[in-house]
Design an enzyme around this catalytic site. Sequence first.
Site, PDB file in Angstrom:
ATOM      1  N   GLY A  12      -6.357   5.136   2.144  1.00 43.74           N
ATOM      2  CA  GLY A  12      -6.882   5.082   3.688  1.00 43.74           C
ATOM      3  C   GLY A  12      -8.165   5.981   3.893  1.00 43.74           C
ATOM      4  N   ASN A  14     -11.306   4.774   3.754  1.00 42.44           N
ATOM      5  CA  ASN A  14     -12.175   3.681   4.432  1.00 42.44           C
ATOM      6  C   ASN A  14     -11.619   3.600   5.991  1.00 42.44           C
ATOM      7  OD1 ASN A  14     -14.647   2.488   3.004  1.00 42.44           O
ATOM      8  ND2 ASN A  14     -12.902   2.575   1.788  1.00 42.44           N
ATOM      9  N   MET A  90      -4.027  -3.905  -0.956  1.00 40.21           N
ATOM     10  CA  MET A  90      -4.130  -4.694  -2.258  1.00 40.21           C
ATOM     11  C   MET A  90      -2.967  -5.781  -2.217  1.00 40.21           C
ATOM     12  SD  MET A  90      -6.333  -3.173  -3.276  1.00 40.21           S
ATOM     13  CE  MET A  90      -6.650  -2.535  -4.985  1.00 40.21           C
ATOM     14  N   ARG A  91      -3.243  -6.795  -1.373  1.00 38.60           N
ATOM     15  CA  ARG A  91      -2.242  -8.024  -1.548  1.00 38.60           C
ATOM     16  C   ARG A  91      -3.202  -9.235  -1.066  1.00 38.60           C
ATOM     17  NH1 ARG A  91       0.375 -10.684   2.598  1.00 38.60           N
ATOM     18  NH2 ARG A  91       1.919 -11.923   1.527  1.00 38.60           N
ATOM     19  N   ILE A  92      -3.073 -10.530  -1.733  1.00 36.53           N
ATOM     20  CA  ILE A  92      -3.551 -11.431  -1.114  1.00 36.53           C
ATOM     21  C   ILE A  92      -3.017 -12.535  -0.286  1.00 36.53           C
ATOM     22  CG2 ILE A  92      -4.617 -13.653  -2.206  1.00 36.53           C
ATOM     23  CD1 ILE A  92      -4.822 -12.194  -4.965  1.00 36.53           C
ATOM     24  N   ASN A 107     -13.179  -7.605   4.951  1.00 37.54           N
ATOM     25  CA  ASN A 107     -12.643  -6.839   3.599  1.00 37.54           C
ATOM     26  C   ASN A 107     -13.698  -5.875   3.125  1.00 37.54           C
ATOM     27  OD1 ASN A 107     -10.831  -5.874   1.501  1.00 37.54           O
ATOM     28  ND2 ASN A 107     -11.871  -7.442   0.477  1.00 37.54           N
ATOM     29  N   HIS A 109     -14.988  -4.305  -0.369  1.00 41.61           N
ATOM     30  CA  HIS A 109     -14.807  -4.504  -1.768  1.00 41.61           C
ATOM     31  C   HIS A 109     -16.030  -3.626  -2.568  1.00 41.61           C
ATOM     32  CE1 HIS A 109     -13.300  -6.437  -5.598  1.00 41.61           C
ATOM     33  NE2 HIS A 109     -14.545  -6.405  -6.039  1.00 41.61           N
ATOM     34  N   SER A 136     -19.538  -4.042  -0.886  1.00 43.12           N
ATOM     35  CA  SER A 136     -19.788  -5.057  -0.094  1.00 43.12           C
ATOM     36  C   SER A 136     -18.646  -5.080   1.091  1.00 43.12           C
ATOM     37  CB  SER A 136     -19.616  -6.694  -0.869  1.00 43.12           C
ATOM     38  OG  SER A 136     -20.576  -6.394  -2.059  1.00 43.12           O
ATOM     39  N   LEU A 144     -10.122 -15.226  -3.505  1.00 49.35           N
ATOM     40  CA  LEU A 144     -10.240 -13.706  -3.438  1.00 49.35           C
ATOM     41  C   LEU A 144     -11.406 -13.196  -3.583  1.00 49.35           C
ATOM     42  CD1 LEU A 144      -8.564 -11.165  -4.049  1.00 49.35           C
ATOM     43  CD2 LEU A 144      -8.913 -11.801  -6.548  1.00 49.35           C
ATOM     44  N   ASP A 145     -11.936 -12.521  -2.767  1.00 44.65           N
ATOM     45  CA  ASP A 145     -13.494 -11.949  -2.686  1.00 44.65           C
ATOM     46  C   ASP A 145     -14.680 -12.700  -2.744  1.00 44.65           C
ATOM     47  OD1 ASP A 145     -11.835  -9.346  -2.690  1.00 44.65           O
ATOM     48  OD2 ASP A 145     -12.141  -9.322  -5.037  1.00 44.65           O
ATOM     49  N   GLU A 174     -19.193   3.158   0.748  1.00 43.91           N
ATOM     50  CA  GLU A 174     -18.190   2.618   1.601  1.00 43.91           C
ATOM     51  C   GLU A 174     -17.966   2.894   3.035  1.00 43.91           C
ATOM     52  OE1 GLU A 174     -14.706   1.412  -0.614  1.00 43.91           O
ATOM     53  OE2 GLU A 174     -15.686   1.461  -2.331  1.00 43.91           O
TER      54      GLU A 174
HETATM   55  C1  GAR Z   1     -11.654   1.298  -1.853  1.00 42.09           C
HETATM   56  O1  GAR Z   1     -12.645   1.794  -2.757  1.00 42.09           O
HETATM   57  C2  GAR Z   1     -11.721  -0.021  -1.608  1.00 42.09           C
HETATM   58  O2  GAR Z   1     -13.319  -0.728  -1.710  1.00 42.09           O
HETATM   59  C3  GAR Z   1     -10.971  -0.778  -2.534  1.00 42.09           C
HETATM   60  O3  GAR Z   1      -9.676   0.124  -2.892  1.00 42.09           O
HETATM   61  C4  GAR Z   1     -10.181   1.282  -2.319  1.00 42.09           C
HETATM   62  C5  GAR Z   1      -9.382   1.844  -1.339  1.00 42.09           C
HETATM   63  O4  GAR Z   1      -9.342   3.368  -1.243  1.00 42.09           O
HETATM   64  N1  GAR Z   1     -10.469  -2.060  -2.237  1.00 42.09           N
HETATM   65  C6  GAR Z   1     -10.360  -3.047  -3.378  1.00 42.09           C
HETATM   66  O5  GAR Z   1     -10.536  -2.812  -4.542  1.00 42.09           O
HETATM   67  C7  GAR Z   1      -9.926  -4.431  -2.514  1.00 42.09           C
HETATM   68  N2  GAR Z   1      -9.659  -5.229  -3.820  1.00 42.09           N
HETATM   69  P1  GAR Z   1      -9.078   3.838   0.589  1.00 42.09           P
HETATM   70  O6  GAR Z   1      -7.666   3.474   0.711  1.00 42.09           O
HETATM   71  O7  GAR Z   1      -9.297   5.262   0.376  1.00 42.09           O
HETATM   72  O8  GAR Z   1     -10.065   3.161   1.547  1.00 42.09           O
END
Ligand code: GAR
Length: 192
Positions: A12, A14, A90-92, A107, A109, A136, A144-145, A174
Amino acid sequence: RKRVAILISGRGSNMSALIEAAKAPDYPAEIVGVFSNRAAAKGLETAAAEGIATKSLAQSSYESREAFDDAIGQVLEAWQVDIVCLAGFMRIFTPRFVERWQGRIINIHPSLLPLYRGLDTHARALADKVAEHGCSVHFVTPGLDEGPVILQAKVPVLSDDTPETLAARVLVEEHRLYPEALRKLAAGEVRP
Ligand code: GAR
């Protein structure tokens, strides 16, 4: 101010960046709830400590992916959410859920989309010996993405990078990029 829910599955960081940004009085969005599909997600504790509503539900309690998405939708409706931010979720989603929120779900990525959709983006970028990498923020669509990009940030790839050092350099970007992208969407400056 637009009412925003953040969906997480883990750390968490971000999410925390969005929560901090939304504390500014002139920020056009407020974080009204944090949802996780994993009860053990660290970010849930962080959000609760900030006084934000939290909720977790497990896919395993539902008979289908559609039923689980419906349950998530009910949580979002109870919070009267305008915008959904996926932050390490992490789920679609099923297409029906995405269509319901289309234009209002974004989202982050960890790659320069359309490069490196999916998982292990940093290791794949290093294996390809790319000169730059990044992150991004994009609208979520059923693929997906694949949705339209709102903002991107680039970082250099260094010769001695490991997936971990590269991920850390991208993560700094990010945390800057996501609050800026949400600000633009909430202010009506971007459309899908
Ligand atoms: C982040 O780097 C995010 O961009 C990535 O997971 C991490 C989560 O970190 N997301 C993906 O890979 C989505 N497919 P966080 O929980 O510390 O924000």
